[in-house]
Scaffold this motif. Structure first.
Motif, PDB file in Angstrom:
ATOM      1  N   LEU A 323       0.851  -1.197   0.000  1.00 44.85           N
ATOM      2  CA  LEU A 323       0.000   0.000   0.000  1.00 44.85           C
ATOM      3  C   LEU A 323       0.887   1.247   0.000  1.00 44.85           C
ATOM      4  CD1 LEU A 323      -2.099  -2.156   0.598  1.00 44.85           C
ATOM      5  CD2 LEU A 323      -3.141  -0.634   2.259  1.00 44.85           C
ATOM      6  N   LEU A 324       0.355   2.344  -0.480  1.00 49.60           N
ATOM      7  CA  LEU A 324       1.173   3.536  -0.720  1.00 49.60           C
ATOM      8  C   LEU A 324       0.971   4.534   0.407  1.00 49.60           C
ATOM      9  CD1 LEU A 324       0.088   3.756  -4.450  1.00 49.60           C
ATOM     10  CD2 LEU A 324       2.193   2.746  -3.586  1.00 49.60           C
ATOM     11  N   THR A 325       1.963   4.656   1.280  1.00 47.21           N
ATOM     12  CA  THR A 325       1.851   5.574   2.415  1.00 47.21           C
ATOM     13  C   THR A 325       2.812   6.744   2.285  1.00 47.21           C
ATOM     14  OG1 THR A 325       3.488   4.375   3.713  1.00 47.21           O
ATOM     15  CG2 THR A 325       1.194   3.676   3.946  1.00 47.21           C
ATOM     16  N   ASP A 326       3.536   6.800   1.181  1.00 45.81           N
ATOM     17  CA  ASP A 326       4.492   7.894   0.956  1.00 45.81           C
ATOM     18  C   ASP A 326       3.906   8.863  -0.072  1.00 45.81           C
ATOM     19  OD1 ASP A 326       6.541   9.574   0.336  1.00 45.81           O
ATOM     20  OD2 ASP A 326       7.905   8.015  -0.410  1.00 45.81           O
ATOM     21  N   PRO A 330       4.674   8.645  -6.950  1.00 44.27           N
ATOM     22  CA  PRO A 330       3.733   9.133  -7.979  1.00 44.27           C
ATOM     23  C   PRO A 330       2.449   8.306  -8.070  1.00 44.27           C
ATOM     24  CG  PRO A 330       5.956   9.183  -8.827  1.00 44.27           C
ATOM     25  CD  PRO A 330       6.027   8.475  -7.495  1.00 44.27           C
ATOM     26  N   LEU A 331       2.533   7.002  -7.799  1.00 41.49           N
ATOM     27  CA  LEU A 331       1.328   6.180  -7.920  1.00 41.49           C
ATOM     28  C   LEU A 331       0.287   6.552  -6.855  1.00 41.49           C
ATOM     29  CD1 LEU A 331       0.143   3.949  -9.650  1.00 41.49           C
ATOM     30  CD2 LEU A 331       1.207   2.256  -8.132  1.00 41.49           C
ATOM     31  N   LEU A 360       6.446   7.408 -15.534  1.00 43.38           N
ATOM     32  CA  LEU A 360       6.890   8.490 -16.430  1.00 43.38           C
ATOM     33  C   LEU A 360       6.868   9.860 -15.758  1.00 43.38           C
ATOM     34  CD1 LEU A 360       4.890   7.372 -19.621  1.00 43.38           C
ATOM     35  CD2 LEU A 360       7.365   7.240 -19.304  1.00 43.38           C
ATOM     36  N   LEU A 361       6.147   9.965 -14.629  1.00 42.05           N
ATOM     37  CA  LEU A 361       6.029  11.273 -13.975  1.00 42.05           C
ATOM     38  C   LEU A 361       7.283  11.572 -13.159  1.00 42.05           C
ATOM     39  CD1 LEU A 361       2.302  11.187 -12.789  1.00 42.05           C
ATOM     40  CD2 LEU A 361       3.294  12.527 -14.665  1.00 42.05           C
ATOM     41  N   LEU A 432      -0.766  15.879  -3.675  1.00 43.98           N
ATOM     42  CA  LEU A 432      -1.905  14.969  -3.588  1.00 43.98           C
ATOM     43  C   LEU A 432      -3.234  15.698  -3.642  1.00 43.98           C
ATOM     44  CD1 LEU A 432      -0.615  12.600  -0.804  1.00 43.98           C
ATOM     45  CD2 LEU A 432      -1.115  11.942  -3.130  1.00 43.98           C
ATOM     46  N   ASP A 433      -3.197  17.005  -3.476  1.00 42.15           N
ATOM     47  CA  ASP A 433      -4.459  17.735  -3.466  1.00 42.15           C
ATOM     48  C   ASP A 433      -5.109  17.702  -4.833  1.00 42.15           C
ATOM     49  OD1 ASP A 433      -4.567  18.364  -0.859  1.00 42.15           O
ATOM     50  OD2 ASP A 433      -3.714  20.358  -1.059  1.00 42.15           O
ATOM     51  N   ALA A 434      -6.366  17.296  -4.838  1.00 39.59           N
ATOM     52  CA  ALA A 434      -7.056  17.143  -6.116  1.00 39.59           C
ATOM     53  C   ALA A 434      -7.403  18.499  -6.697  1.00 39.59           C
ATOM     54  CB  ALA A 434      -8.305  16.319  -5.914  1.00 39.59           C
TER      55      ALA A 434
END
Ligand code: SF4
Length: 434
Positions: A323-326, A330-331, A360-361, A432-434
């Protein structure tokens, strides 16, 4: 409902909350009756894909036995489920910025909605926002009825109320239509729903459609007939606007709001890679949480009420699971709908393309990949939207005030071209802000 990859079963989670025991039951049901993959949705619910033919009834029975469905009441199972459409902050009652714990009000509203026979007529898309003022919240998506906590006055807590929109984020936005006290919320929502059902023609399913023919004051006047307290606004609040959201708080370790003299609790937020989690991993997540999992509208999950030491240990466990906690990954800032492997409307395999785009980001960027214009993965307009127009080809939109996905900047881009365009933009710290 049918989908390209089998049946699709959406499970509404009140306030996005899934108890550990329910998570285990959900994981078992997903393995036994569906593909074994659980998806997070943009309304902090979950869904199972690939439900096997002839397994539908057994799946529903298993979910209901775990408390994952509507309570007994008026109308069919579907009708009672359809009205359970209330959005709260995933940190309701805990989040920094909270002015009011909305959880008891939400429970009372859900009870009223499920047990009032007349409200079975509401469209499954008819939705309510109950905003406690938390920084981590999704309030910019238009709801049919919205209520937002205001700073308390001398008489105690109060909420602003509006129709077919969202709490004002700037002084130019629509001001509140009325101000109510918490004990009036259930009655005023019921009254507004009765007013809506009286005014709506058979083809009108959303509040905005009624407001296209009747001023909001007319809806309020109809609602006034159903309550014994005056519905009115406060001129002093004409320029009130909600504190800004901080949706980036969904990933990583953060402090919760704490009462004076009480120890600070922490939560850990983790993005599910591309909004999906396997049943075996959900079981593991349930064991790690030992309490509740809180799904968010951004395809992520939170584990709250931890000591600081346990928050760090929990973060390490989630990372080990993949899971992505960082926030720097980019993902963690990409969201994508089911795409062509699961949905017949998709123009591209957006899940696979999102993985490729992450590589790629140059830095994290809030990007939404959508297989078509329906935007199932995001109720909000992300900073960047890649709208699939053909396999591995996308139109690029940048968020703007013009609504929809925003402003179209380029068409028919490959992923490499889209990444190059986004990478060329100035860096922002709130990636991360949309
Ligand atoms: S956004 Fe379009 S392609 Fe994606 S899941 Fe929804 S309907 Fe399907």
């Amino acid at each position: 409902m049918p989908a390209r990859d089998g049946g699709l079963c959406r499970i509404r989670l009140p306030g996005g909350v899934l108890h550990a025991g329910q998570a285990r039951a959900l994981a078992a049901a997903a393995s036994l009756h569906a593909s074994g993959i659980i998806e997070a949705t943009n309304r902090a619910n979950v869904q199972l894909r690939g439900v096997s033919a002839a397994h539908e009834a057994a799946l529903v029975e298993q979910l209901l036995a775990a408390g994952l469905g509507p309570q007994d009441g008026a109308g069919s199972l579907n009708e009672r489920d359809n009205v359970r459409n209330i959005m709260l902050s995933p940190l309701a009652g805990r989040g920094v910025g909270s002015l009011l714990d909305t959880r008891p009000l939400a429970a009372a509203l859900l009870d009223m909605l499920q047990t009032t026979p007349a409200f079975a007529a509401l469209s499954p898309k008819f939705c309510l926002l109950l905003d406690g003022g938390e920084a981590l919240a999704a309030t910019r998506h238009a709801h049919d009825i919205w209520l937002a906590a205001l700073p308390a006055d001398g008489a105690g807590p109060r909420l602003a109320l509006g129709l077919a929109g969202c709490p004002p984020a700037a002084v130019r936005d629509e001001p509140p239509l009325a101000i109510v006290r918490p004990h009036q919320v259930v009655a005023v929502v019921a009254a507004l729903l009765q007013a809506f059902l009286q005014l709506a023609r058979p083809a009108q399913h959303r509040m905005r459609e009624v407001l296209a023919e009747h001023p909001a004051a007319t809806v309020l006047a109809h609602a006034q007939l159903h309550v014994d307290f005056a519905l009115g606004t406060d001129p002093a609040l004409a320029n009130w606007h909600r504190a800004p959201e901080a949706t980036g708080l969904r990933v990583g370790i953060h402090a919760q709001q704490s009462d004076a003299g009480m120890p600070t609790c922490y939560y850990v937020g983790a993005q599910l890679p591309l909004g999906r989690i396997a049943a075996a991993d959900l079981l593991q997540l349930a064991d790690i949480s030992q309490g509740t999992l809180h799904f968010t509208p951004w395809q992520s999950v939170l584990i709250p009420d931890l000591s600081e030491a346990r928050a760090h240990a929990t973060q390490a466990q989630l990372q080990a699971m993949g899971l992505l906690t960082d926030p720097g990954d980019p993902l963690a800032s990409l969201i994508a709908c089911a795409g062509s492997t699961g949905c017949g409307k998709a123009q591209a395999d957006v899940k696979t393309d999102a993985l490729a785009l992450a590589g790629l980001l140059a830095r994290p960027q809030a990007v939404h990949l959508s297989g078509c214009e329906r935007s199932c993965a995001a109720a909000h307009s992300a900073r960047w939207t890649l709208l699939a127009v053909a396999p591995a080809r996308y139109d690029l939109y940048q968020h703007s005030d013009q609504g929809g996905f925003g402003t179209c900047l380029a068409q028919q881009l490959t992923l490499a071209q889209a990444a190059a365009f986004i990478n060329a933009q100035p860096a922002r710290t709130d990636s991360l802000d949309a």
